[in-house]
Scaffold this motif. Structure first.
Motif, mmCIF file in Angstrom:
data_model
loop_
_atom_site.group_PDB
_atom_site.id
_atom_site.type_symbol
_atom_site.label_atom_id
_atom_site.label_comp_id
_atom_site.label_asym_id
_atom_site.label_seq_id
_atom_site.Cartn_x
_atom_site.Cartn_y
_atom_site.Cartn_z
ATOM 1 N N GLY A 211 0.801 -1.214 0.000
ATOM 2 C CA GLY A 211 0.000 0.000 0.000
ATOM 3 C C GLY A 211 0.829 1.257 0.000
ATOM 4 O O GLY A 211 0.473 2.259 -0.636
ATOM 5 N N ARG A 212 1.956 1.240 0.693
ATOM 6 C CA ARG A 212 2.831 2.414 0.710
ATOM 7 C C ARG A 212 3.367 2.715 -0.689
ATOM 8 O O ARG A 212 3.327 3.866 -1.150
ATOM 9 N N TYR A 213 3.894 1.683 -1.360
ATOM 10 C CA TYR A 213 4.436 1.918 -2.695
ATOM 11 C C TYR A 213 3.325 2.181 -3.705
ATOM 12 O O TYR A 213 3.540 2.907 -4.696
ATOM 13 N N ALA A 214 2.141 1.605 -3.497
ATOM 14 C CA ALA A 214 1.029 1.862 -4.405
ATOM 15 C C ALA A 214 0.588 3.316 -4.340
ATOM 16 O O ALA A 214 0.171 3.892 -5.348
ATOM 17 N N VAL A 215 0.659 3.941 -3.167
ATOM 18 C CA VAL A 215 0.324 5.347 -3.035
ATOM 19 C C VAL A 215 1.388 6.220 -3.695
ATOM 20 O O VAL A 215 1.086 7.210 -4.369
ATOM 21 N N HIS A 216 2.645 5.843 -3.524
ATOM 22 C CA HIS A 216 3.737 6.719 -3.949
ATOM 23 C C HIS A 216 4.092 6.592 -5.423
ATOM 24 O O HIS A 216 4.378 7.594 -6.080
ATOM 25 N N CYS A 217 4.103 5.382 -5.957
ATOM 26 C CA CYS A 217 4.614 5.145 -7.311
ATOM 27 C C CYS A 217 3.564 5.525 -8.343
ATOM 28 O O CYS A 217 2.749 4.701 -8.770
ATOM 29 N N HIS A 218 3.560 6.777 -8.735
ATOM 30 C CA HIS A 218 2.611 7.262 -9.731
ATOM 31 C C HIS A 218 2.941 6.649 -11.092
ATOM 32 O O HIS A 218 4.096 6.568 -11.497
ATOM 33 N N MET A 287 -0.529 7.377 11.085
ATOM 34 C CA MET A 287 -0.232 6.682 9.828
ATOM 35 C C MET A 287 0.695 7.584 9.018
ATOM 36 O O MET A 287 0.267 8.590 8.452
ATOM 37 N N LEU A 288 1.975 7.239 8.994
ATOM 38 C CA LEU A 288 2.986 8.043 8.304
ATOM 39 C C LEU A 288 3.559 7.254 7.147
ATOM 40 O O LEU A 288 4.191 6.215 7.339
ATOM 41 N N LEU A 289 3.299 7.718 5.934
ATOM 42 C CA LEU A 289 3.902 7.152 4.730
ATOM 43 C C LEU A 289 5.030 8.085 4.315
ATOM 44 O O LEU A 289 4.797 9.136 3.708
ATOM 45 N N LEU A 290 6.260 7.711 4.639
ATOM 46 C CA LEU A 290 7.408 8.578 4.431
ATOM 47 C C LEU A 290 8.307 8.007 3.344
ATOM 48 O O LEU A 290 8.712 6.837 3.411
ATOM 49 N N PHE A 291 8.616 8.833 2.369
ATOM 50 C CA PHE A 291 9.521 8.462 1.289
ATOM 51 C C PHE A 291 10.598 9.527 1.171
ATOM 52 O O PHE A 291 10.294 10.729 1.095
ATOM 53 N N ILE A 292 11.844 9.077 1.185
ATOM 54 C CA ILE A 292 12.967 9.977 0.982
ATOM 55 C C ILE A 292 13.689 9.531 -0.283
ATOM 56 O O ILE A 292 14.175 8.396 -0.362
ATOM 57 N N ASN A 293 13.704 10.420 -1.262
ATOM 58 C CA ASN A 293 14.229 10.092 -2.593
ATOM 59 C C ASN A 293 13.550 8.841 -3.139
ATOM 60 O O ASN A 293 14.190 7.939 -3.685
ATOM 61 N N HIS A 294 12.223 8.764 -2.919
ATOM 62 C CA HIS A 294 11.341 7.716 -3.459
ATOM 63 C C HIS A 294 11.584 6.351 -2.813
ATOM 64 O O HIS A 294 11.129 5.340 -3.339
ATOM 65 N N TYR A 323 1.089 11.532 4.334
ATOM 66 C CA TYR A 323 1.907 10.997 3.237
ATOM 67 C C TYR A 323 2.883 12.098 2.836
ATOM 68 O O TYR A 323 2.490 13.191 2.442
ATOM 69 N N LEU A 324 4.168 11.796 2.968
ATOM 70 C CA LEU A 324 5.203 12.804 2.757
ATOM 71 C C LEU A 324 6.304 12.236 1.881
ATOM 72 O O LEU A 324 6.843 11.158 2.156
#
Length: 782
Positions: A211-218, A287-294, A323-324
């Motif tokens: 779910g985290r990568y599904a939200v982030h990976c446009h 609920m923290l969805l954190l991505f640093i440099n993807h 989501y950050l």
């Protein structure tokens, strides 16, 4: 003496040791190099701690390969099977021999490359580690290759698929991309395998990671499901926006309360963007969805700072959804500080966190002046504020606004939302002479027939790989209407308004809508057919029905109807229905194997109809429409083209499943002219029994066709009488009315709420009739 020192004897606790043993233990032991197999297993244990870590590495490899669709299959929480399929650029055949050796990578050439790394994977340890603790199979096909190649690995080396065979990669059929299958994870590390408490807990962790990568990976479509299940745990289309992805994965409640966040600072070398919840939404845990440099990472410092920022806006115990995504200059980030790359270090961490929190604080303070709280019932003797209490529940709905002049709390009634399905419906407000109100406790008239029994089958789930079906699903997703989908996902059923025109009322937020549930059902069942393709349940007939007789019934009806419409002038142009029935019967029998395999429509060699598809458990279609459905399979289904064949057949199947129109009640001066036909047909089909699997999630399907078949349901009981005299309604119609009302309210609309993805074409079947806030503005002016 050295050999004696190398052997460690297990001594029970409390046993006294001899003096010479004490002196021997004080001497230094010899240092030896560990066996390479032990080294590899230790390294694997650091990188692959649980199935979710193996999956994270494989997802990142798939995204690095330029994939636009990633499919994940899980069995027993990933311990028995973990399969990930992507449509990326694949792996060259010459690279397969060293694919699973340690520190083999296409991402790095020199140590200095670590300072500018821009990909997920870079150390070449993921596949090597997995191959030492699991049975690994890789099937890959580059774009320029004429076939796919399959290779099996163990301990980082190529191994034969079966004893006695060659270990070299074997050519095989396959589509472009890579499929990695991990079986029996930790089979050679029993202590680690026994440490996992339950497969469901590991599967929940996998869903969270996907779910985290599904939200982030446009631009990347994700699907994840359990092996053997027809429903998808997660399904997001490639063209969905971030908010739509959050809605599909985390629910409409949070998606409707999001604030966009953007911040950039060239001096600190970072850019932040994301979506955070406003003051109207809160949960028990952050609920923290954190991505640093993807890259999905964790940061206790960022989490604590965000929670402290929200503490001034949320009630005690409430936490936000965040989501950050942070883009930081790669030269300022150290990505190689954790074996699983779960954590990263970057420069100016405190300054960056402070700027992000200031931006969140500013957004929250300017977004709204009123908030919605969910509170528990107060204890006796406590001061009770003005609240809207839901009946028979321990939770009260409290909408609070702040009166600056008096400092008192004020309830705005135009913001109240009906949130309890047990509240009175519009059907119960009508007099008994118009319609009989149904309650959930009624079990006599509204219950399903007693001879209808559901059984679970042992049929193994078939994974559909047909390109035509995938294209149809993609066309459906491209026509999705996000706002209308959100209305159905969060609606509350109000009641059936008109049974003959198939109109019902629903409430979405503080708005009231009238919807054509016949039109909505047509699209819904089409989507179910696409999702369940090859895995549909069955409705079995006992005894079987004669296909030829059913076609003759439909042909006779069509002949009479056309004669009435055309009159005697065009009698010479009439269709030869005998030849038409024979041709349709021949075509259906010719395609009976395909119909049984893909659609569970089983017909014997001698023309006996044994079963039809079951699309939704608990819902029974009108069997009076069955003859017409079978007759229309001849002229309306494009049997020559695969894609059009599937599309047209599923459209006809969806039309068959649409709830039939019911005749007006006898009290309104109408009579049913088709009751005899319905009665005879229902008597023929009365012995039907159903067997099938549970219905499935529609997360991986979206809208397909904006148009809806506008033809009338010829076999429906939708006919008006010719006289004004009151007549008693036939018992079959009365029973069907009660049964259909129950199924529409308790089966069909809950299915819409859980699984329907609304199309743009459905907008013409939904009409907004009231807006509570707008009505209050009108009343204020009066």
């Amino acid at each position: 003496m050295a050999d004696d020192m190398d052997v460690e004897m297990e001594i029970p606790r409390g046993t006294k040791r001899k003096a010479e043993d004490i002196l021997q233990a004080d001497k230094p032991r010899h240092i030896r190099a560990l066996d390479q197999d032990v080294v590899n297993k230790i390294a694997a244990g650091e990188i692959i701690v649980a199935p979710v870590h193996a999956l994270k590495e494989l997802i990142e490899n798939g995204v690095d390969a330029g994939s636009t669709a990633i499919e994940i299959l899980v069995k027993e929480g990933g311990l028995k099977l973990l399969q990930i399929t992507d449509n990326g650029h694949g792996i060259n055949r010459d690279d397969l021999p060293i694919l699973c050796e340690r520190f083999t990578t296409s991402k790095l050439k020199a140590f200095e490359d670590l300072s500018t790394i821009g990909t997920y994977g870079f150390r070449g340890e993921a596949l090597a580690s997995i191959s030492h603790i699991a049975h690994l199979t890789v099937t890959t096909k580059p774009k320029e290759s004429s076939c796919a190649w399959r290779a099996n690995y163990s301990g980082g080396k190529l191994v034969p698929a079966k004893p006695g065979q060659s270990a070299d990669p074997k050519p095989t059929a396959g589509r472009q991309g890579t499929q990695i299958t991990v079986e029996d994870l930790f089979y050679n590390v029993p202590a680690r395998r026994r440490a996992f408490r339950s497969a469901s807990e590991e599967y929940a962790k996998i869903l969270d990671m996907v779910g985290r990568y599904a939200v982030h990976c446009h631009g990347v479509a994700f699907t994840c499901k359990k092996h053997g299940d027809t429903s998808m745990g997660i399904s997001t289309p490639a063209n969905a926006t971030i908010v739509d992805r959050i809605r599909q994965i985390h629910g409409a409640a949070v998606a409707n309360e999001l604030i966009e966040l953007k911040n950039e600072d060239d001096r600190l070398g970072f850019m932040a963007q994301g979506w955070v919840s406003n003051a109207n939404y809160h949960v028990k845990r952050t609920m923290l969805l954190l991505f640093i440099n993807h890259r999905a990472v964790e940061s206790s410092a960022i989490k604590k700072a965000v929670e402290q920022t929200y503490s001034a806006f949320l009630p005690k115990g409430g936490h936000p959804f965040v989501y950050l995504s942070l883009d930081i200059d790669p030269r300022r980030v150290d990505v190689n500080v954790h074996p699983t790359k779960r954590e990263v270090n970057f420069l100016n961490e405190d300054e960056i966190i402070e700027q992000i929190c200031d931006k969140i604080r500013l957004s929250l303070s300017t977004v709204d002046s009123s908030r919605t709280f969910m509170t528990q019932t107060l204890l006796p003797g406590a001061r009770i504020p003005t609240i809207a209490t839901l009946p028979d529940s321990g939770i009260d709905s409290l909408v609070v606004g702040h009166n600056k002049r008096s400092g008192q709390q004020k309830v705005y009634e135009n913001n109240l939302v009906r949130t309890d399905s047990r509240m009175r419906t519009i059907t119960s407000m009508l007099p008994l002479s118009v319609t009989q109100p149904l309650s959930r406790q009624d079990s006599s008239d509204g219950a399903l027939p007693e001879d209808l029994q559901y059984d679970q089958t042992d049929k193994e789930t078939v994974l559909c790989r047909l390109t035509s079906v995938k294209e149809l699903r993609a066309e459906v997703r491209d026509c999705m209407h996000s706002e209308l989908t959100g209305v159905f996902a969060g609606h509350f059923f109000v009641g059936i308004v008109d049974e003959r025109r198939r109109i019902a009322a629903i409430q979405g937020s503080v708005k009231l809508y009238l919807i054509d549930y016949g039109m909505i059902s047509n699209e819904f069942f089409y989507q179910v057919g696409l999702t369940d393709f090859g895995n549909m349940g069955v409705i079995k007939f006992d005894p079987p029905l004669d296909l030829h007789e059913l076609l003759v019934i439909a042909a006779d009806y069509e002949q009479k109807r056309q004669s009435q419409e055309a009159g005697q002038k065009q009698a010479g142009e009439a269709i030869d229905w005998v030849k038409a029935v024979a041709k349709v019967e021949e075509q259906i029998l010719k395609m009976r194997e395909m119909l049984q395999e893909y659609f569970s429509l089983e017909i014997s060699e001698n023309g006996q109809l044994l079963s039809i598809p079951l699309l939704l458990k608990g819902y029974v279609p009108s069997m009076a429409k069955l003859p017409q459905f079978l007759l229309r399979l001849g002229p309306t289904v494009d049997w020559a083209d695969e894609k059009n064949c599937f599309a047209t057949f599923l459209r006809e199947l969806a039309s068959f499943y649409v709830p039939e129109s019911l005749p007006p009640s006898p009290q309104q001066g109408h009579q049913d002219s088709s009751g005899k036909d319905s009665q005879s047909t229902s008597q023929k089909l009365r012995g039907a029994s159903a067997a099938g699997a549970e219905d499935v999630s529609l997360g991986d399907v979206g809208p397909n066709d904006d148009t809806l078949s506008e033809r009338p349901d010829a076999m429906d009981t939708d006919r008006e009488g010719n006289g004004d005299e009151e007549q008693e309604e036939p018992p079959e119609i009365t029973a069907r009315r009660a049964q259909l009302n129950r199924m529409v309210q308790d089966v069909l609309f809950p299915a819409f709420k859980a699984r329907l993805v609304a199309t743009k074409g459905l907008l013409r079947g939904v009409v907004e009739v009231a807006d509570l806030k707008g009505l209050y503005r009108v009343f204020e002016r009066c």
